[in-house]
Design a protein around this motif. Structure first.
Motif, PDB file in Angstrom:
ATOM      1  N   GLN A   1      57.243  38.039  90.063  1.00  0.00           N
ATOM      2  CA  GLN A   1      58.762  37.835  90.033  1.00  0.00           C
ATOM      3  C   GLN A   1      59.059  36.829  88.990  1.00  0.00           C
ATOM      4  O   GLN A   1      59.735  37.068  88.196  1.00  0.00           O
ATOM      5  CB  GLN A   1      58.981  37.620  91.379  1.00  0.00           C
TER       6      GLN A   1
ATOM      7  N   GLU B   1      54.860  43.047  85.168  1.00  0.00           N
ATOM      8  CA  GLU B   1      54.347  44.104  86.082  1.00  0.00           C
ATOM      9  C   GLU B   1      53.225  43.748  86.880  1.00  0.00           C
ATOM     10  O   GLU B   1      52.432  42.921  86.080  1.00  0.00           O
ATOM     11  CB  GLU B   1      53.987  45.343  85.163  1.00  0.00           C
TER      12      GLU B   1
ATOM     13  N   ARG C   1      40.847  37.658  85.071  1.00  0.00           N
ATOM     14  CA  ARG C   1      40.316  37.046  83.868  1.00  0.00           C
ATOM     15  C   ARG C   1      40.361  35.386  83.864  1.00  0.00           C
ATOM     16  O   ARG C   1      39.414  34.674  83.659  1.00  0.00           O
ATOM     17  CB  ARG C   1      40.793  37.348  82.441  1.00  0.00           C
TER      18      ARG C   1
ATOM     19  N   SER D   1      50.471  45.257  87.746  1.00  0.00           N
ATOM     20  CA  SER D   1      49.109  45.615  87.046  1.00  0.00           C
ATOM     21  C   SER D   1      48.844  44.619  85.860  1.00  0.00           C
ATOM     22  O   SER D   1      47.656  44.269  85.894  1.00  0.00           O
ATOM     23  CB  SER D   1      49.340  47.066  86.613  1.00  0.00           C
ATOM     24  N   ARG D   2      49.546  44.127  85.167  1.00  0.00           N
ATOM     25  CA  ARG D   2      49.459  43.153  84.366  1.00  0.00           C
ATOM     26  C   ARG D   2      48.994  41.956  84.668  1.00  0.00           C
ATOM     27  O   ARG D   2      47.917  41.403  84.290  1.00  0.00           O
ATOM     28  CB  ARG D   2      50.556  42.855  83.058  1.00  0.00           C
TER      29      ARG D   2
ATOM     30  N   LEU E   1      57.271  35.341  86.515  1.00  0.00           N
ATOM     31  CA  LEU E   1      57.060  35.696  85.303  1.00  0.00           C
ATOM     32  C   LEU E   1      57.554  36.786  84.592  1.00  0.00           C
ATOM     33  O   LEU E   1      57.664  36.939  83.610  1.00  0.00           O
ATOM     34  CB  LEU E   1      55.461  35.905  85.218  1.00  0.00           C
ATOM     35  N   GLY E   2      58.278  37.977  85.516  1.00  0.00           N
ATOM     36  CA  GLY E   2      58.777  39.077  84.935  1.00  0.00           C
ATOM     37  C   GLY E   2      57.774  39.992  84.418  1.00  0.00           C
ATOM     38  O   GLY E   2      58.044  40.877  83.622  1.00  0.00           O
TER      39      GLY E   2
ATOM     40  N   HIS F   1      45.400  42.072  86.170  1.00  0.00           N
ATOM     41  CA  HIS F   1      44.273  42.050  85.304  1.00  0.00           C
ATOM     42  C   HIS F   1      44.225  40.757  84.517  1.00  0.00           C
ATOM     43  O   HIS F   1      43.049  40.115  84.209  1.00  0.00           O
ATOM     44  CB  HIS F   1      44.576  43.043  84.296  1.00  0.00           C
ATOM     45  N   HIS F   2      45.274  40.106  84.455  1.00  0.00           N
ATOM     46  CA  HIS F   2      45.321  38.919  83.763  1.00  0.00           C
ATOM     47  C   HIS F   2      44.595  37.642  84.711  1.00  0.00           C
ATOM     48  O   HIS F   2      43.844  36.814  84.244  1.00  0.00           O
ATOM     49  CB  HIS F   2      46.700  38.348  83.137  1.00  0.00           C
TER      50      HIS F   2
ATOM     51  N   GLN G   1      53.739  33.671  69.499  1.00  0.00           N
ATOM     52  CA  GLN G   1      52.281  34.123  68.911  1.00  0.00           C
ATOM     53  C   GLN G   1      51.771  32.548  68.028  1.00  0.00           C
ATOM     54  O   GLN G   1      50.693  32.466  68.502  1.00  0.00           O
ATOM     55  CB  GLN G   1      52.694  34.998  67.683  1.00  0.00           C
TER      56      GLN G   1
ATOM     57  N   SER H   1      45.527  31.022  76.304  1.00  0.00           N
ATOM     58  CA  SER H   1      46.531  31.931  75.574  1.00  0.00           C
ATOM     59  C   SER H   1      47.901  31.563  75.864  1.00  0.00           C
ATOM     60  O   SER H   1      48.208  30.737  76.889  1.00  0.00           O
ATOM     61  CB  SER H   1      46.225  33.436  76.049  1.00  0.00           C
TER      62      SER H   1
ATOM     63  N   ALA I   1      49.873  33.195  77.245  1.00  0.00           N
ATOM     64  CA  ALA I   1      49.936  33.991  78.723  1.00  0.00           C
ATOM     65  C   ALA I   1      49.436  32.977  79.725  1.00  0.00           C
ATOM     66  O   ALA I   1      50.031  32.550  80.933  1.00  0.00           O
ATOM     67  CB  ALA I   1      49.513  35.382  78.733  1.00  0.00           C
TER      68      ALA I   1
END
Lengths: 132, 132
Positions: B45, B50, B60, B52-53, B47-48, B56-57, B7, B20, B22
């Protein structure tokens, strides 16, 4: 190490309970809060997630019926995210097995001295970077 | 401790470079790969994350011009995710400051003995749960 642990614990949750590691984390934060609910902004804050990630993730959890949104008409700070009965049941089943996984994957590999030292290190770092 | 570090390092990356935590992780994996590119599945793989995440990422990141997709007509395993010139420039600027942040937020708070012990703990756990 952290990424590997999350990945492996996540696989175990997924295969036994149909929950991803991220689902589990969200449900754990919500069930820890009063009345099993948090506002979107507060949930993003405790998770340390970007809002766009949380919003996409919650949409999938809502679709699967484990959380829901509840508007509060008298409060402009916005809707609550609430754990459903199905979400609570999933957590009750998953939590004890997840604790076992954390032992098996992580704590069981450390000596008591290593565990104590790791606690010391994490306490020091947390205290330094976020005294609250 | 891990969540807090991610964070805080993320806030620093965001305010200085508009990335970010991520974004940085995705760019770091891609720029580490040959020709700054990986297939979606391989990226998920390492990154580990999902799928769908990730999907979406990446949408962007594509919109902001720091990565792009390149189809390969002769290979059915699907499109590559590639770092753009703007993405490479962002990483070249951000990486040295990120290394400084990791020192300032984390390593500087540990004694040499604690750092050595932490390395020992992470090596042990990684070896036990993923010998490859």
């Amino acid at each position: 190490m952290h990424d590997l642990l999350v990945q492996q614990a996540g696989r175990s949750l997924q295969s036994r309970f149909g929950l991803s590691a991220a689902d589990y984390t969200v449900l754990a934060e919500l069930t820890r809060a009063p009345d099993d609910r948090l506002r979107m902004g507060d949930l993003a804050q405790v998770l340390g997630w970007e809002k766009s990630r949380l919003s996409h993730h919650l949409a999938r959890m809502v679709k699967r019926g484990i959380v829901t949104r509840e508007d509060c008409a008298d409060d402009r700070r916005g809707a609550y995210v609430v754990v459903t009965e199905a979400g609570c049941a999933a957590m009750r089943a998953a939590a004890p097995r997840h604790v076992e996984d954390v032992r098996r994957l992580f704590l069981d590999h450390l000596t008591p001295a290593q565990t104590a030292l790791l606690a010391e290190i994490t306490d020091t770092v947390i205290e330094k970077i976020d005294p609250q």
